[in-house]
Design a protein around this motif. Structure first.
Motif, PDB file in Angstrom:
ATOM      1  N   LEU A   1     -17.102  -9.565  53.341  1.00 39.32           N
ATOM      2  CA  LEU A   1     -18.000  -8.640  52.824  1.00 39.32           C
ATOM      3  C   LEU A   1     -17.315  -7.201  52.676  1.00 39.32           C
ATOM      4  O   LEU A   1     -16.914  -6.544  53.306  1.00 39.32           O
ATOM      5  N   ARG A   2     -17.043  -6.918  51.154  1.00 39.90           N
ATOM      6  CA  ARG A   2     -16.815  -5.695  50.829  1.00 39.90           C
ATOM      7  C   ARG A   2     -17.474  -4.581  50.863  1.00 39.90           C
ATOM      8  O   ARG A   2     -18.665  -4.711  51.286  1.00 39.90           O
ATOM      9  N   GLU A   3     -16.861  -3.440  50.958  1.00 41.06           N
ATOM     10  CA  GLU A   3     -17.585  -1.917  51.135  1.00 41.06           C
ATOM     11  C   GLU A   3     -18.913  -2.105  50.250  1.00 41.06           C
ATOM     12  O   GLU A   3     -19.949  -1.409  50.461  1.00 41.06           O
ATOM     13  N   ASP A   4     -18.597  -2.525  48.947  1.00 45.82           N
ATOM     14  CA  ASP A   4     -19.893  -2.168  47.871  1.00 45.82           C
ATOM     15  C   ASP A   4     -20.735  -3.216  48.123  1.00 45.82           C
ATOM     16  O   ASP A   4     -21.662  -3.313  47.166  1.00 45.82           O
ATOM     17  N   GLY A   5     -20.620  -4.128  49.196  1.00 43.76           N
ATOM     18  CA  GLY A   5     -21.921  -5.165  49.418  1.00 43.76           C
ATOM     19  C   GLY A   5     -21.666  -6.391  48.580  1.00 43.76           C
ATOM     20  O   GLY A   5     -22.467  -7.166  48.671  1.00 43.76           O
ATOM     21  N   THR A   6     -20.340  -6.729  48.106  1.00 39.92           N
ATOM     22  CA  THR A   6     -20.246  -8.065  47.358  1.00 39.92           C
ATOM     23  C   THR A   6     -19.587  -8.853  48.292  1.00 39.92           C
ATOM     24  O   THR A   6     -18.565  -8.306  49.296  1.00 39.92           O
ATOM     25  N   LEU A   7     -19.461  -9.979  48.075  1.00 42.65           N
ATOM     26  CA  LEU A   7     -19.009 -11.277  49.180  1.00 42.65           C
ATOM     27  C   LEU A   7     -17.663 -11.745  48.103  1.00 42.65           C
ATOM     28  O   LEU A   7     -17.789 -12.113  46.779  1.00 42.65           O
ATOM     29  N   VAL A   8     -16.383 -11.848  48.955  1.00 41.89           N
ATOM     30  CA  VAL A   8     -15.259 -12.400  48.250  1.00 41.89           C
ATOM     31  C   VAL A   8     -14.951 -13.611  49.161  1.00 41.89           C
ATOM     32  O   VAL A   8     -15.237 -13.592  50.616  1.00 41.89           O
TER      33      VAL A   8
ATOM     34  N   PRO B   1     -11.722  -7.386  60.504  1.00 38.94           N
ATOM     35  CA  PRO B   1     -12.059  -8.812  61.042  1.00 38.94           C
ATOM     36  C   PRO B   1     -13.618  -8.756  61.475  1.00 38.94           C
ATOM     37  O   PRO B   1     -14.297  -9.820  61.344  1.00 38.94           O
ATOM     38  N   ASP B   2     -14.154  -7.436  61.454  1.00 36.26           N
ATOM     39  CA  ASP B   2     -15.641  -7.496  61.548  1.00 36.26           C
ATOM     40  C   ASP B   2     -16.354  -7.888  60.206  1.00 36.26           C
ATOM     41  O   ASP B   2     -17.632  -8.020  60.339  1.00 36.26           O
ATOM     42  N   ARG B   3     -15.725  -7.794  59.037  1.00 36.42           N
ATOM     43  CA  ARG B   3     -16.503  -8.115  58.016  1.00 36.42           C
ATOM     44  C   ARG B   3     -16.142  -9.543  57.568  1.00 36.42           C
ATOM     45  O   ARG B   3     -16.265  -9.750  56.372  1.00 36.42           O
ATOM     46  N   ILE B   4     -15.435 -10.285  58.273  1.00 33.62           N
ATOM     47  CA  ILE B   4     -15.020 -11.556  57.887  1.00 33.62           C
ATOM     48  C   ILE B   4     -15.994 -12.689  58.569  1.00 33.62           C
ATOM     49  O   ILE B   4     -16.247 -12.591  59.739  1.00 33.62           O
ATOM     50  N   GLY B   5     -16.039 -13.502  57.833  1.00 32.25           N
ATOM     51  CA  GLY B   5     -17.052 -14.805  58.334  1.00 32.25           C
ATOM     52  C   GLY B   5     -16.134 -16.240  58.180  1.00 32.25           C
ATOM     53  O   GLY B   5     -15.576 -16.385  57.130  1.00 32.25           O
TER      54      GLY B   5
ATOM     55  N   GLY C   1     -22.164  -5.680  59.822  1.00 30.57           N
ATOM     56  CA  GLY C   1     -23.640  -5.271  60.136  1.00 30.57           C
ATOM     57  C   GLY C   1     -24.750  -6.031  59.417  1.00 30.57           C
ATOM     58  O   GLY C   1     -25.986  -5.669  59.421  1.00 30.57           O
ATOM     59  N   THR C   2     -24.058  -6.592  58.251  1.00 34.08           N
ATOM     60  CA  THR C   2     -25.352  -7.338  57.504  1.00 34.08           C
ATOM     61  C   THR C   2     -25.407  -8.657  57.643  1.00 34.08           C
ATOM     62  O   THR C   2     -24.487  -9.425  58.010  1.00 34.08           O
ATOM     63  N   PRO C   3     -26.920  -9.308  58.056  1.00 36.54           N
ATOM     64  CA  PRO C   3     -27.070 -10.700  58.385  1.00 36.54           C
ATOM     65  C   PRO C   3     -27.023 -11.501  57.348  1.00 36.54           C
ATOM     66  O   PRO C   3     -27.633 -11.212  56.150  1.00 36.54           O
ATOM     67  N   TYR C   4     -26.442 -12.785  57.469  1.00 41.14           N
ATOM     68  CA  TYR C   4     -26.532 -13.847  56.318  1.00 41.14           C
ATOM     69  C   TYR C   4     -26.706 -15.105  57.194  1.00 41.14           C
ATOM     70  O   TYR C   4     -26.269 -15.379  58.006  1.00 41.14           O
ATOM     71  N   VAL C   5     -27.551 -16.002  56.195  1.00 44.51           N
ATOM     72  CA  VAL C   5     -27.700 -17.358  56.850  1.00 44.51           C
ATOM     73  C   VAL C   5     -26.487 -18.397  56.262  1.00 44.51           C
ATOM     74  O   VAL C   5     -25.949 -17.948  55.220  1.00 44.51           O
ATOM     75  N   VAL C   6     -26.406 -19.157  57.114  1.00 48.97           N
ATOM     76  CA  VAL C   6     -25.202 -20.287  56.676  1.00 48.97           C
ATOM     77  C   VAL C   6     -25.206 -20.760  55.435  1.00 48.97           C
ATOM     78  O   VAL C   6     -24.151 -20.856  54.653  1.00 48.97           O
TER      79      VAL C   6
ATOM     80  N   VAL D   1     -21.125 -11.004  44.476  1.00 44.54           N
ATOM     81  CA  VAL D   1     -22.365 -11.550  44.611  1.00 44.54           C
ATOM     82  C   VAL D   1     -23.027 -10.323  45.603  1.00 44.54           C
ATOM     83  O   VAL D   1     -22.291  -9.692  46.647  1.00 44.54           O
ATOM     84  N   ALA D   2     -24.191 -10.113  45.113  1.00 45.84           N
ATOM     85  CA  ALA D   2     -24.872  -8.965  45.777  1.00 45.84           C
ATOM     86  C   ALA D   2     -25.116  -9.509  47.341  1.00 45.84           C
ATOM     87  O   ALA D   2     -25.680 -10.491  47.601  1.00 45.84           O
ATOM     88  N   ALA D   3     -25.170  -8.335  48.216  1.00 40.52           N
ATOM     89  CA  ALA D   3     -25.428  -8.589  49.661  1.00 40.52           C
ATOM     90  C   ALA D   3     -26.801  -8.996  49.840  1.00 40.52           C
ATOM     91  O   ALA D   3     -27.943  -8.508  49.299  1.00 40.52           O
ATOM     92  N   GLY D   4     -26.926  -9.965  50.635  1.00 46.29           N
ATOM     93  CA  GLY D   4     -28.236 -10.704  50.804  1.00 46.29           C
ATOM     94  C   GLY D   4     -28.804 -11.507  49.741  1.00 46.29           C
ATOM     95  O   GLY D   4     -29.589 -12.218  49.937  1.00 46.29           O
ATOM     96  N   ALA D   5     -27.886 -11.589  48.741  1.00 45.20           N
ATOM     97  CA  ALA D   5     -28.703 -12.402  47.378  1.00 45.20           C
ATOM     98  C   ALA D   5     -27.510 -13.716  47.508  1.00 45.20           C
ATOM     99  O   ALA D   5     -27.973 -14.865  47.167  1.00 45.20           O
TER     100      ALA D   5
END
Length: 417
Positions: free
Chosen positions: A42-49, A62-66, A83-88, A393-397
């Motif tokens: 999860l990047r600082e701008d809220g997108t997923l890489v 490491p705290d931003r890695i899944g 700090g942002t929740p994601y479903v699998v 990808v927008a965070a949460g979407a």
């Protein structure tokens, strides 16, 4: 010429293969490797890489890695990234979105069909959740097959299997173990008995064993670390990566050295193949017990097997082959690239248009007559990567859902900005 796509969304890596009328081959997802890590960042701008671009950030943030989140499919507790929740299902959908987008960009067109694979021992609940993944990635009407069925399809396409031949698939991957018995019939591949598995057993557990060994060698120093300290978290993330590297090295070498760089404490730990195999002997014995149970369920004796097909990266551990041969007394077959067998088989099934039947009935998983040659291509070299290092990808979407009228295998819609 159109093509078909098979995707193996694994616990630790993602593999993809494309198939057309002339051949089936792996698609190079990584910058320098065929497969890519099943990792999101999860990047600082809220997108997923995802993939290698995400893995490169694992040590520094490491705290931003899944990672290894496929194991948590069905767990109501979300995965927390920065700090942002994601479903699998959203995280798996992000991985699949990036795969389909990259393949589409390279091939110049969308795939005609897509086949995804899943563990054979998943029950209806997890399979239903997994069906949401292609929807998250913007795909509709994709098909799914079990990983052992896909591996068997690849085996049948690359080696001649006579009607009536029976093989067992021993699939030891990054996070799960599956055992399945299959028989080649004129109408396809039939699953015999009930597939068995071990939910949380794979390469990541072997990595933890090595980490525990390092902790023991260090006199318990790792247990005393202050994980609230950012520098310590980074050091431990690096050490975990080095444990993975050591495990992989011991499949070819008889010993390796693990560098340990802790705050104010630097040293090396020597690990031999014999020590590593002693650590994992009990888990491997449990996989063989599960395989034996599967054979009993199928009412098949070991001497009736043409071979035990070894699938998954962890099946390359030399101890696995020795213990299976000693216990069952039948030959084992391992592909030169066991990580690729499932993706190659899925692509072959996508081309064949086969739909697997329920367990105990012919699955139709046999590639059609004239199945193209299955090959591992020469490395293509780096593929073009979006400037962000991944599809934003927008965070949460994670990804926009596909249109209800989109055809099977359609190209995902542009992600939200």
């Amino acid at each position: 010429m159109g093509y078909h796509l098979g995707v193996d969304l694994g616990t630790t890596f993602v593999a993809a293969a494309v198939a057309n009328e002339s051949r089936v081959e792996m698609f190079t997802l990584g910058d320098r490797t065929v497969v890519t890590p099943a990792v999101v960042y999860l990047r600082e701008d809220g997108t997923l890489v995802s993939g290698e671009a995400a893995a490169r950030r694992a040590v520094s943030s490491p705290d931003r890695i899944g990672r290894e989140f496929k194991r948590r499919l069905g767990d109501p507790t979300p995965v927390i990234l920065g700090g942002t929740p994601y479903v699998v299902t959203d995280l798996l959908g992000s991985l699949l979105y990036d795969v389909v987008t990259r393949v589409t960009e390279t091939e110049g067109a969308k795939p005609d069909s897509v086949v995804l694979t899943h563990p054979a021992n998943w029950g209806p609940f997890r399979r239903e959740l997994f069906d949401e993944v292609p929807q998250v990635a913007g795909l509709t009407a994709t098909r799914t097959v079990t990983e052992p069925e896909a591996a068997a399809a690849h085996y049948a396409a690359s080696r001649h299997l006579a009607d009536g031949e029976i093989i067992a698939v021993y699939d030891l991957g990054g996070g799960t173990f599956d055992a399945t018995v299959l028989r080649k019939n004129p109408g396809g591949i039939e699953i015999l008995g009930v597939p068995e598995g071990i939910e949380r057993l794979g390469g990541v557990d072997f990595d933890e064993s090595i980490l525990s060994f390092v902790n023991y060698a260090a006199g318990g120093a790792l247990s005393e670390l202050d994980m609230s300290d950012a520098q310590t978290a980074v050091a431990l993330a690096r050490l975990r990566q080095d444990c993975v590297t050591a495990k992989e090295a011991l499949s070819a070498d008889t010993e390796t050295t693990i560098p340990v760089f802790l705050p104010h404490h630097h040293f090396d730990v020597r690990l031999t193949r014999a020590e590593f195999e002693d650590m994992i002997r009990a888990p491997i014995e449990s996989t063989i017990g599960t395989l034996t149970k599967t054979l009993r369920s199928a009412q098949v004796e070991p001497e009736q097997l043409s071979a035990v097909l070894l699938v998954g990266g962890s099946s390359r551990i030399p101890r696995v082959t020795r213990m299976i041969s000693e216990e069952l007394g039948c030959p084992t077959v391992v592909d030169a690239h066991p990580k690729y067998a499932v993706a190659l088989g899925a692509a072959a099934l996508a081309l064949a248009g086969a739909v697997p039947a329920p367990a105990g009935a012919p699955s139709g998983a046999q590639p059609r007559s004239g199945t193209p040659d299955v090959a591992i291509p020469a490395q293509r070299g780096p593929e073009p990567v979006p400037p962000s290092g991944g599809v934003p990808v927008a965070a949460g979407a994670v990804a926009a859902p596909g249109r209800a009228d989109a055809p099977a295998g359609s190209q995902p819609p542009p992600p939200p900005r």
